[in-house]
Design a protein around this motif. Structure first.
Motif, PDB file in Angstrom:
ATOM      1  N   ASN A 191     142.175   8.866   9.274  1.00 17.71           N
ATOM      2  CA  ASN A 191     142.014   8.490  10.684  1.00 17.71           C
ATOM      3  C   ASN A 191     142.213   9.685  11.620  1.00 17.71           C
ATOM      4  OD1 ASN A 191     144.787   8.734  10.337  1.00 17.71           O
ATOM      5  ND2 ASN A 191     145.258   7.062  11.738  1.00 17.71           N
ATOM      6  N   THR A 235     128.580   6.838  22.535  1.00 17.77           N
ATOM      7  CA  THR A 235     128.672   6.296  21.180  1.00 17.77           C
ATOM      8  C   THR A 235     127.421   5.479  20.906  1.00 17.77           C
ATOM      9  OG1 THR A 235     131.080   6.131  21.335  1.00 17.77           O
ATOM     10  CG2 THR A 235     130.025   4.801  19.653  1.00 17.77           C
ATOM     11  N   ASP A 266     125.290   1.313  16.791  1.00 21.89           N
ATOM     12  CA  ASP A 266     125.551   1.035  15.377  1.00 21.89           C
ATOM     13  C   ASP A 266     126.885   1.619  14.904  1.00 21.89           C
ATOM     14  OD1 ASP A 266     124.663   3.658  15.426  1.00 21.89           O
ATOM     15  OD2 ASP A 266     123.235   3.421  13.788  1.00 21.89           O
ATOM     16  N   ASP A 267     127.473   2.553  15.664  1.00 20.92           N
ATOM     17  CA  ASP A 267     128.798   3.071  15.326  1.00 20.92           C
ATOM     18  C   ASP A 267     129.878   2.012  15.508  1.00 20.92           C
ATOM     19  OD1 ASP A 267     127.729   5.531  14.758  1.00 20.92           O
ATOM     20  OD2 ASP A 267     128.377   6.472  16.632  1.00 20.92           O
ATOM     21  N   GLY A 306     130.071  -0.922  14.481  1.00 22.41           N
ATOM     22  CA  GLY A 306     130.311  -1.728  13.291  1.00 22.41           C
ATOM     23  C   GLY A 306     130.936  -0.946  12.150  1.00 22.41           C
ATOM     24  N   GLU A 307     131.202   0.343  12.375  1.00 24.53           N
ATOM     25  CA  GLU A 307     131.766   1.196  11.337  1.00 24.53           C
ATOM     26  C   GLU A 307     133.231   1.506  11.643  1.00 24.53           C
ATOM     27  OE1 GLU A 307     129.363   4.697  11.103  1.00 24.53           O
ATOM     28  OE2 GLU A 307     127.549   3.583  10.592  1.00 24.53           O
ATOM     29  N   TYR A 308     133.898   2.098  10.674  1.00 25.25           N
ATOM     30  CA  TYR A 308     135.273   2.549  10.856  1.00 25.25           C
ATOM     31  C   TYR A 308     135.247   3.795  11.724  1.00 25.25           C
ATOM     32  CZ  TYR A 308     139.921   4.364   9.827  1.00 25.25           C
ATOM     33  OH  TYR A 308     141.200   4.845   9.944  1.00 25.25           O
ATOM     34  N   ARG A 309     135.658   3.664  12.964  1.00 20.88           N
ATOM     35  CA  ARG A 309     135.643   4.755  13.932  1.00 20.88           C
ATOM     36  C   ARG A 309     136.991   4.801  14.652  1.00 20.88           C
ATOM     37  NH1 ARG A 309     131.063   8.191  13.922  1.00 20.88           N
ATOM     38  NH2 ARG A 309     129.489   7.032  12.799  1.00 20.88           N
TER      39      ARG A 309
END
Length: 137
Positions: free
Chosen positions: A94, A119, A122-123, A125-128
């Motif tokens: 992280n 951003t 589609d980012d 829905g990801e681990y960000r």
């Protein structure tokens, strides 16, 4: 109105509703697009901030400076100081959380405007973890 034009118009309305803005510009497509649109929409009510550090490629800084000069942006270059953060230097999964925490913490003393960053949809829905840091600021 095409989907792209409608999306751009919506983003312009959101930026105008925010009012004065400070755009965190990394030099990537997302932030450069947001900065360009914010500058064209908000005119004198926007400032761009670019952080430099050993983690930021010189090419990114060159892109930001070139576009700022071409577009007439008010640009401030700051050191986000993430290398002073032991949590960032540990390079955990992280690490982006710590990077963005340092970034937004470094920008905040330089502006009273709302800090915004680009951003891709589609980012979301990801681990960000960097997005979590943005929410904290």
């Amino acid at each position: 109105m095409s989907g792209v034009k409608a999306s751009l118009a919506k983003l312009e309305r959101i930026l105008r509703d925010i009012g004065p803005a400070a755009v965190a510009v990394s030099g990537g497509v997302d932030s450069l697009t947001l900065a360009t649109l914010a500058h064209r929409s908000l005119r004198g009510e926007v400032e761009m901030f670019h952080a430099v550090s050993p983690a930021v490629p010189q090419q990114a800084t060159d892109r930001v400076r070139a576009l700022a000069a071409r577009e007439g942006w008010k640009l401030s270059v700051v050191d986000a100081g993430e290398f002073g953060d032991a949590n960032y230097r540990r390079n955990p999964v992280n690490r982006c959380f710590y990077c963005k925490t340092n970034l937004y913490g470094a920008l905040a003393p330089h502006t009273k405007a709302q800090i915004v960053a680009g951003t891709n949809l589609d980012d979301l829905g990801e681990y960000r973890p960097g997005l979590d840091a943005a929410k904290n600021h």
